[in-house]
Design an enzyme around this catalytic site. Structure first.
Site, PDB file in Angstrom:
ATOM      1  N   GLU A 184     107.735 -58.685 -27.777  1.00  0.00           N
ATOM      2  CA  GLU A 184     107.440 -57.555 -28.939  1.00  0.00           C
ATOM      3  C   GLU A 184     107.599 -58.160 -30.170  1.00  0.00           C
ATOM      4  OE1 GLU A 184     106.415 -54.880 -27.943  1.00  0.00           O
ATOM      5  OE2 GLU A 184     107.371 -54.118 -26.192  1.00  0.00           O
ATOM      6  N   HIS A 189     101.726 -57.024 -29.324  1.00  0.00           N
ATOM      7  CA  HIS A 189     102.431 -57.866 -28.303  1.00  0.00           C
ATOM      8  C   HIS A 189     101.854 -58.581 -27.134  1.00  0.00           C
ATOM      9  CE1 HIS A 189     103.182 -54.084 -25.502  1.00  0.00           C
ATOM     10  NE2 HIS A 189     102.318 -55.120 -25.115  1.00  0.00           N
ATOM     11  N   ASP A 229     104.455 -60.782 -16.509  1.00  0.00           N
ATOM     12  CA  ASP A 229     105.793 -60.244 -16.625  1.00  0.00           C
ATOM     13  C   ASP A 229     105.921 -58.987 -15.438  1.00  0.00           C
ATOM     14  OD1 ASP A 229     103.564 -58.441 -17.200  1.00  0.00           O
ATOM     15  OD2 ASP A 229     104.464 -58.439 -19.438  1.00  0.00           O
ATOM     16  N   ASN A 259     100.891 -52.835 -30.810  1.00  0.00           N
ATOM     17  CA  ASN A 259     101.865 -53.476 -31.885  1.00  0.00           C
ATOM     18  C   ASN A 259     101.655 -55.038 -31.924  1.00  0.00           C
ATOM     19  OD1 ASN A 259     103.316 -54.433 -29.580  1.00  0.00           O
ATOM     20  ND2 ASN A 259     105.040 -53.138 -30.044  1.00  0.00           N
TER      21      ASN A 259
HETATM   22  C1  F6R Z   1     100.735 -56.728 -19.180  1.00  0.00           C
HETATM   23  C2  F6R Z   1     101.177 -57.138 -20.354  1.00  0.00           C
HETATM   24  C3  F6R Z   1     100.919 -56.396 -21.573  1.00  0.00           C
HETATM   25  C4  F6R Z   1      99.679 -55.738 -21.884  1.00  0.00           C
HETATM   26  C5  F6R Z   1      99.380 -55.153 -23.136  1.00  0.00           C
HETATM   27  C6  F6R Z   1      98.101 -54.211 -22.956  1.00  0.00           C
HETATM   28  O1  F6R Z   1     101.027 -57.664 -18.013  1.00  0.00           O
HETATM   29  O2  F6R Z   1     101.638 -58.089 -20.545  1.00  0.00           O
HETATM   30  O3  F6R Z   1     101.044 -57.055 -22.887  1.00  0.00           O
HETATM   31  O4  F6R Z   1      98.565 -56.746 -21.425  1.00  0.00           O
HETATM   32  O5  F6R Z   1     100.441 -54.187 -23.178  1.00  0.00           O
HETATM   33  O6  F6R Z   1      98.115 -53.291 -22.066  1.00  0.00           O
HETATM   34  P1  F6R Z   1      96.847 -52.206 -21.799  1.00  0.00           P
HETATM   35  O7  F6R Z   1      95.836 -53.129 -21.209  1.00  0.00           O
HETATM   36  O8  F6R Z   1      97.223 -51.249 -20.979  1.00  0.00           O
HETATM   37  O9  F6R Z   1      96.507 -51.599 -22.954  1.00  0.00           O
END
Ligand code: F6R
Length: 253
Positions: A145, A140, A69, A138
């Site tokens: 989401e 995701h 992303d 959450n």
């Molecule tokens: C990042 C992504 C997100 C993260 C998730 C966890 O490229 O796709 O889904 O993997 O938000 O984020 P952290 O590791 O910062 O807790």
């Protein structure tokens, strides 16, 4: 369901185990296509990969990467863009040619066309061999989401307040956190041949407990992974702290 759970003591152990899997993949298939993530969870993995490259010379010369992303509206040179993060934390530390590393273009004039281009690109690369994932509080994955249909390909998303707040720590203020992003869809992620999801820390415990309950629902995007034949979850004690005690034994040293 072919979901394998590796329970590890802590963040360092999680990072080493994930790096080992990636290094093995690259040695087995030197031109592997790696699907990569950003965020705090995967930082330790990237540090391990960089250290291994320096110390043991594992080569990424033929590897291709596609990131999950990117924020809409941030320049690749913006310190909070995911392109910048990847260059800093990983690509500059390895021998991978930068033109073989791909991140969605959050500045594309036609964002929907950019999403279609990204899907074509993944196909042209021959598909993703190994996709690395973190998990949101959450549930995701990528920026998919809760509520996102499992059939979605790469698409533009409006970020939820929870996700924006979680990511605000990297920005001067909450207002500076972009409101939109481009993300691989759940269908895109599920097309990867192998998936490794990492979870560390108490803040992920609720999402992990729900994931490991096994109910497959768009309310918990990560639960789509139950539909995939080859998923490895590497999670530390804190991330598993809401799982019943008897299932919480630490397998790895
Ligand atoms: C990042 C992504 C997100 C993260 C998730 C966890 O490229 O796709 O889904 O993997 O938000 O984020 P952290 O590791 O910062 O807790």
């Amino acid at each position: 369901m072919a979901m394998k759970l590796l329970k590890v003591a802590d963040y360092a152990e999680m990072s080493r185990q994930a790096a080992d899997i990636i290094i093995k993949q690259v040695k087995e298939k030197p031109n592997a296509v790696l699907g990569l993530a950003t965020g705090s969870t995967v930082l330790g993995v990237y540090r391990e990969l960089a250290a291994d490259h320096r110390q043991h010379g594992t080569s990424y010369r033929l590897v291709r990467t596609v990131n999950l992303d990117e924020y809409v509206g941030l320049d690749p040179d913006h310190p909070n863009s995911y392109r910048y993060y990847m260059n800093q934390h990983l690509f500059a530390q390895l021998d991978i040619p930068l033109h073989e590393t791909h991140v969605p273009d959050g500045l594309a004039a036609d964002l929907d066309e950019e999403c279609r281009r990204y899907e074509r690109l993944i196909d042209e690369l021959g598909g993703i061999d190994l996709q690395l994932l973190g998990i949101g509080r959450n549930g995701h994955i990528g920026f998919n989401e809760p509520g996102t249909p499992f059939s979605t390909a790469t698409h533009v998303v409006e970020l939820t307040e929870l996700t924006r707040e979680a990511n605000a720590r990297f920005f001067p203020s909450l207002d500076d956190v972009p409101r939109y992003a481009i993300t691989m869809g759940i269908a895109t992620i599920l097309r990867s041949r192998r998936i490794v999801l990492l979870a560390s820390g108490e803040e992920k415990a609720d999402a992990m407990a729900r994931l490991l309950e096994g109910v497959v629902t768009p309310d918990l995007p990560a639960s789509a992974l139950h539909l995939h034949p080859d998923v490895t979850i590497i999670a530390d004690c804190e991330a598993l702290s809401l799982i019943p005690k008897e299932k919480r034994r630490v397998d790895a040293p």
